[in-house]
Design a protein around this motif. Structure first.
Motif, PDB file in Angstrom:
ATOM      1  N   PRO A 136     -17.917  21.242  11.555  1.00  0.00           N
ATOM      2  CA  PRO A 136     -18.183  19.841  11.269  1.00  0.00           C
ATOM      3  C   PRO A 136     -19.482  19.738  10.479  1.00  0.00           C
ATOM      4  CG  PRO A 136     -18.465  20.308  13.621  1.00  0.00           C
ATOM      5  CD  PRO A 136     -17.927  21.545  12.986  1.00  0.00           C
ATOM      6  N   VAL A 138     -21.512  17.436  10.153  1.00  0.00           N
ATOM      7  CA  VAL A 138     -22.610  16.828  10.907  1.00  0.00           C
ATOM      8  C   VAL A 138     -23.443  17.916  11.569  1.00  0.00           C
ATOM      9  CG1 VAL A 138     -23.174  15.272  12.774  1.00  0.00           C
ATOM     10  CG2 VAL A 138     -21.179  14.836  11.389  1.00  0.00           C
ATOM     11  N   PHE A 250     -21.136  12.796   2.620  1.00  0.00           N
ATOM     12  CA  PHE A 250     -21.787  11.738   3.389  1.00  0.00           C
ATOM     13  C   PHE A 250     -22.432  12.306   4.647  1.00  0.00           C
ATOM     14  CE2 PHE A 250     -21.263   8.891   7.078  1.00  0.00           C
ATOM     15  CZ  PHE A 250     -22.169   7.906   6.730  1.00  0.00           C
ATOM     16  N   ASP A 251     -21.687  13.114   5.374  1.00  0.00           N
ATOM     17  CA  ASP A 251     -22.106  13.570   6.698  1.00  0.00           C
ATOM     18  C   ASP A 251     -23.479  14.220   6.680  1.00  0.00           C
ATOM     19  OD1 ASP A 251     -19.415  13.175   6.376  1.00  0.00           O
ATOM     20  OD2 ASP A 251     -18.802  14.682   7.828  1.00  0.00           O
ATOM     21  N   VAL A 255     -27.041  12.567   8.292  1.00  0.00           N
ATOM     22  CA  VAL A 255     -27.722  13.192   9.415  1.00  0.00           C
ATOM     23  C   VAL A 255     -29.121  13.689   9.026  1.00  0.00           C
ATOM     24  CG1 VAL A 255     -27.694  15.176  10.961  1.00  0.00           C
ATOM     25  CG2 VAL A 255     -25.624  13.867  10.584  1.00  0.00           C
TER      26      VAL A 255
ATOM     27  N   ASN B 201     -13.306  17.284  13.171  1.00  0.00           N
ATOM     28  CA  ASN B 201     -14.599  17.260  12.473  1.00  0.00           C
ATOM     29  C   ASN B 201     -14.907  15.928  11.814  1.00  0.00           C
ATOM     30  OD1 ASN B 201     -14.946  19.907  13.137  1.00  0.00           O
ATOM     31  ND2 ASN B 201     -14.479  20.724  11.121  1.00  0.00           N
ATOM     32  N   PHE B 203     -16.056  12.497  10.409  1.00  0.00           N
ATOM     33  CA  PHE B 203     -17.276  11.782  10.785  1.00  0.00           C
ATOM     34  C   PHE B 203     -17.278  10.308  10.366  1.00  0.00           C
ATOM     35  CE2 PHE B 203     -21.948  10.972  10.017  1.00  0.00           C
ATOM     36  CZ  PHE B 203     -22.273  10.883  11.364  1.00  0.00           C
ATOM     37  N   LEU B 204     -17.013  10.039   9.090  1.00  0.00           N
ATOM     38  CA  LEU B 204     -17.221   8.680   8.572  1.00  0.00           C
ATOM     39  C   LEU B 204     -16.416   7.624   9.339  1.00  0.00           C
ATOM     40  CD1 LEU B 204     -18.650   6.959   6.416  1.00  0.00           C
ATOM     41  CD2 LEU B 204     -16.684   7.304   4.950  1.00  0.00           C
ATOM     42  N   LEU B 207     -17.683   7.199  12.870  1.00  0.00           N
ATOM     43  CA  LEU B 207     -18.948   6.478  12.952  1.00  0.00           C
ATOM     44  C   LEU B 207     -18.733   4.969  12.872  1.00  0.00           C
ATOM     45  CD1 LEU B 207     -22.054   7.180  12.880  1.00  0.00           C
ATOM     46  CD2 LEU B 207     -21.917   6.766  10.430  1.00  0.00           C
ATOM     47  N   ILE B 208     -17.803   4.560  11.997  1.00  0.00           N
ATOM     48  CA  ILE B 208     -17.651   3.136  11.714  1.00  0.00           C
ATOM     49  C   ILE B 208     -16.592   2.468  12.585  1.00  0.00           C
ATOM     50  CG2 ILE B 208     -16.892   1.526   9.905  1.00  0.00           C
ATOM     51  CD1 ILE B 208     -18.473   3.214   7.928  1.00  0.00           C
ATOM     52  N   GLN B 211     -17.440   2.450  17.563  1.00  0.00           N
ATOM     53  CA  GLN B 211     -18.872   2.330  17.843  1.00  0.00           C
ATOM     54  C   GLN B 211     -19.156   2.221  19.332  1.00  0.00           C
ATOM     55  OE1 GLN B 211     -20.533  -0.617  15.184  1.00  0.00           O
ATOM     56  NE2 GLN B 211     -19.843   0.495  13.388  1.00  0.00           N
ATOM     57  N   PRO B 219     -18.408  14.637  16.768  1.00  0.00           N
ATOM     58  CA  PRO B 219     -19.317  14.597  15.617  1.00  0.00           C
ATOM     59  C   PRO B 219     -20.148  13.314  15.573  1.00  0.00           C
ATOM     60  CG  PRO B 219     -17.171  15.358  14.931  1.00  0.00           C
ATOM     61  CD  PRO B 219     -17.019  14.884  16.352  1.00  0.00           C
ATOM     62  N   LEU B 222     -22.816  13.503  18.117  1.00  0.00           N
ATOM     63  CA  LEU B 222     -23.912  14.368  17.676  1.00  0.00           C
ATOM     64  C   LEU B 222     -24.801  13.624  16.697  1.00  0.00           C
ATOM     65  CD1 LEU B 222     -25.095  17.230  17.847  1.00  0.00           C
ATOM     66  CD2 LEU B 222     -23.657  17.854  15.907  1.00  0.00           C
ATOM     67  N   GLY B 223     -24.175  12.850  15.795  1.00  0.00           N
ATOM     68  CA  GLY B 223     -24.938  12.049  14.847  1.00  0.00           C
ATOM     69  C   GLY B 223     -25.892  11.085  15.551  1.00  0.00           C
ATOM     70  N   LYS B 224     -25.419  10.456  16.634  1.00  0.00           N
ATOM     71  CA  LYS B 224     -26.264   9.532  17.395  1.00  0.00           C
ATOM     72  C   LYS B 224     -27.326  10.292  18.195  1.00  0.00           C
ATOM     73  CE  LYS B 224     -24.225   5.813  16.145  1.00  0.00           C
ATOM     74  NZ  LYS B 224     -24.889   4.779  15.367  1.00  0.00           N
ATOM     75  N   VAL B 226     -28.835  12.997  17.372  1.00  0.00           N
ATOM     76  CA  VAL B 226     -29.947  13.358  16.490  1.00  0.00           C
ATOM     77  C   VAL B 226     -30.927  12.205  16.396  1.00  0.00           C
ATOM     78  CG1 VAL B 226     -30.591  14.160  14.194  1.00  0.00           C
ATOM     79  CG2 VAL B 226     -28.352  14.682  15.085  1.00  0.00           C
ATOM     80  N   GLN B 227     -30.396  10.983  16.278  1.00  0.00           N
ATOM     81  CA  GLN B 227     -31.283   9.837  16.142  1.00  0.00           C
ATOM     82  C   GLN B 227     -32.128   9.627  17.396  1.00  0.00           C
ATOM     83  OE1 GLN B 227     -28.448   6.851  15.015  1.00  0.00           O
ATOM     84  NE2 GLN B 227     -28.541   7.420  12.857  1.00  0.00           N
ATOM     85  N   ILE B 233     -35.902  19.836  19.830  1.00  0.00           N
ATOM     86  CA  ILE B 233     -35.051  20.814  19.154  1.00  0.00           C
ATOM     87  C   ILE B 233     -34.186  21.644  20.113  1.00  0.00           C
ATOM     88  CG2 ILE B 233     -35.040  22.799  17.591  1.00  0.00           C
ATOM     89  CD1 ILE B 233     -35.663  20.170  16.226  1.00  0.00           C
ATOM     90  N   THR B 240     -25.585  20.799  19.492  1.00  0.00           N
ATOM     91  CA  THR B 240     -24.850  21.208  18.296  1.00  0.00           C
ATOM     92  C   THR B 240     -23.904  22.356  18.609  1.00  0.00           C
ATOM     93  OG1 THR B 240     -26.815  20.628  17.048  1.00  0.00           O
ATOM     94  CG2 THR B 240     -25.135  21.882  15.897  1.00  0.00           C
ATOM     95  N   ILE B 244     -19.762  22.544  18.103  1.00  0.00           N
ATOM     96  CA  ILE B 244     -19.031  23.447  17.194  1.00  0.00           C
ATOM     97  C   ILE B 244     -18.214  24.510  17.921  1.00  0.00           C
ATOM     98  CG2 ILE B 244     -20.680  23.134  15.316  1.00  0.00           C
ATOM     99  CD1 ILE B 244     -21.742  25.924  15.872  1.00  0.00           C
TER     100      ILE B 244
END
Lengths: 310, 268
Positions: A136, A138, A250-251, A255, B201, B203-204, B207-208, B211, B219, B222-224, B226-227, B233, B240, B244
């Motif tokens: 992935p 991301v 995008f991914d 990130v 995998n 993502f887009l 994400l949208i 929610q 994925p 994981l994106g959230k 990170v924020q 780390i 991560t 995977i």
């Protein structure tokens, strides 16, 4: 079709006279459409229809909840006028250097060198080189974000080899953020390009190389005059696949940098997300998406024409 | 000498690919207090980071969401791709050309171009934040590749196979089920694995369109993550690796299928 699905008849067309058969044939010509229909219906409903809808919305000014006003092509003018949106499109084309040009160049050289000397460890190498293709993106972004961070492994490596002066927060740097993010594209695509080209080299007629040798070609001229032209189709395929990945990237950006610093690494996907969910400019977002999709299709068409075998 | 050079180049390439994996594994095993570990193998590996990451980000729910989406997409996508691929392979009508062109378009369309209307459509259909919001569009989006893939398989079969079945008076359906499908197992396995991986995998759309944290896929989670925990780390690295691992295991088990699928799929 449901009928045939539930009651599959062993003998569909009775072995009767040829006349009935011929009539059956004509009806049969339409049968394939029944098989095609369900998949196409899904495709039309969830891909083509939304796309057309997006093109339609791009002609309106709409915040997602209120009443929309017709603005014609104004949203497209905004894409040209606003630095962030222009940067998004330019960046996604700039990424082609990292996603496509570098990997194909590296892949070509590596494939040409490797093809001549087989190695038993090749299957293992192949498995490893292919790994980035299945991850992935991301996760790839998360890993590289840390590698590039101020006290991350990359800077550590620079210090270790005495280039400590070069160390910096790569992703926060206006000059270096773009190539830093781009290089991840090269990391992802090089293995794929290499393997595509390697399989192509295996199909080149060996007599071409013999002829080149007879003409007194060295390895370098052989590469330019035999290997590269013979791989025209594979190069086209590698370019197509990686350019699509570059333009729709995008991914990784979302990130790693969120498009920053400034607009240094922004891409259409990031802008679309922000336009819809932060700025409430749905029409502009759709215009940007439309421009991106039209440009992608145009590039694909161009490559297809260029690399088609004559 | 050349031999040495080529092998050196290959090993270097492989090491470049593997380096980030080793780096992240070493980071995931650092003491949780080291917020910015460099590249060093920890003296005593802290495996408990994985447990902490698992519970903090709720990876159990994230992974099962991804699994629901992937297992929702694959069977439907396979059945429809098989039917349509067969239909396209035996189609003799003139409409075949336009259908073909329409599918080609789908191979080039980026998800950015469809995600906005999908968001509003799913919202009005009350499907937003459900797994269906991802499953349905992904089936549609994977259709062009699937149809081309299956069509290529059916057209690669000897014509006599189909003709013999027709001579015996078998219907189209019968020919597909008892003559052609038995030959399609490898092609279907490869296609199924690729669709599974793409769905897992993706993502887009995740994400949208989803929610709601309870329905989020791995994925997107994981994106959230990170924020929220971008600075921690060891925890982030452990997360991560959790995300995977399933797909890497699948790849290692079925690598022939994956490699063949992506290389041949690109060429077709």
């Amino acid at each position: 079709m449901a009928e045939t699905a539930y009651a599959p008849r062993r003998v569909a067309v009775p072995r009767a006279g040829t006349a009935t058969r011929r009539r059956g044939r004509r009806a049969h010509r339409l049968v394939p459409l029944l098989y095609i229909a369900p998949g196409f219906l899904f495709y039309l409903t969830f891909v083509i229809a939304p796309w057309l809808q997006s093109v339609w919305i791009s002609l309106w000014e709409w915040n997602g909840v209120g009443v929309a006003t017709w603005v014609g092509l104004d949203n497209y003018a905004e894409i040209l006028a606003e630095p962030a949106l222009r940067a998004a499109l330019l960046n996604s084309f700039g990424f082609i250097i990292f996603y496509t040009v570098i990997p194909i160049a590296l892949g070509l050289v590596l494939a040409a060198v490797v093809a001549a000397t087989p190695w038993r460890a090749m299957p293992v190498i192949r498995t490893v080189l292919f790994l980035p293709q299945i991850l992935p993106l991301v996760a790839v972004g998360v890993v590289w974000k840390w590698i590039y961070s101020e006290d991350g492994p990359f800077n550590q490596l620079l210090v270790a080899v005495g280039l400590g002066d070069f160390a910096r927060a790569w992703l926060g740097d206006f000059t270096w953020a773009f190539p830093a993010v781009g290089l991840i594209g090269s990391w992802v695509s090089t293995g794929l390009c290499f393997l595509l080209l390697l399989s192509g080299i295996g199909r080149i007629d060996p007599s071409l190389y013999e002829a080149a040798k007879m003409d007194g070609c060295g390895p370098v001229r052989e590469f330019w005059h035999v290997t590269v032209p013979s791989l025209r189709r594979e190069i086209g395929v590698a370019a197509t696949v990686t350019i699509i990945a570059a333009l729709a990237g995008f991914d990784v950006v979302y990130v790693m940098t969120g498009g920053g610093p400034g607009h240094a690494t922004t891409v259409p996907g990031v802008q679309v997300y922000e336009l819809v969910f932060t700025a409430g400019r749905v029409g502009t977002a759709c215009a940007l998406a439309t421009v991106l999709s039209v440009l992608t299709c145009a590039v694909m068409y161009g490559i297809n024409r260029l690399t088609k075998e004559r | 000498m050349t031999r040495f050079l080529t092998r050196g180049a290959l090993v270097l390439a492989a090491a470049t690919v593997l380096f980030p994996f080793l780096a992240i594994l070493s980071a995931a095993l650092q003491p949780p207090s080291t917020l910015s570990p460099g590249l060093a193998w920890p003296s005593s590996p802290h495996w408990e980071n994985f447990a902490t990451a698992w519970t903090t980000a709720g990876f159990g729910s994230l992974l099962s969401s991804s699994a629901i989406v992937a297992f929702g997409v694959v069977p439907i996508a396979l059945v429809m791709a098989t039917l349509a691929g067969y239909g396209l392979a035996m189609c003799t009508l003139r409409i075949k050309g336009p259908l073909f062109a329409l599918l080609m378009l789908g191979l080039a369309l980026p998800f950015e171009a469809i995600v906005i209307p999908l968001y509003y459509d799913m919202r009005s259909a009350d499907l937003l934040n459900s797994h269906w919001a991802m499953i349905l569009p992904l089936i549609g989006a994977f259709m062009p590749f699937g149809v081309f893939w299956m069509r290529a398989h059916f057209e690669s079969l000897p014509r006599e196979l189909v003709e013999a079945a027709e001579m015996d008076g078998a219907s189209h359906w019968r020919t597909l089920v008892s003559v052609l499908l038995p030959t399609a197992r490898p092609a279907l396995t490869t296609l199924g694995l690729l669709n599974f991986m793409w769905a897992w995998n993706h993502f887009l759309l995740a994400l949208i369109l989803i929610q709601d944290p309870a329905k989020r896929t791995a994925p997107a989670g994981l994106g959230k993550f990170v924020q929220q925990f971008g600075k921690n780390i060891p925890l982030l690295s452990a997360g991560t690796i959790i995300v995977i691992t399933p797909i890497v295991l699948l790849y290692l088990f079925f690598q022939r299928h994956f490699i063949k699928g992506i290389l041949q799929g690109a060429v077709k």
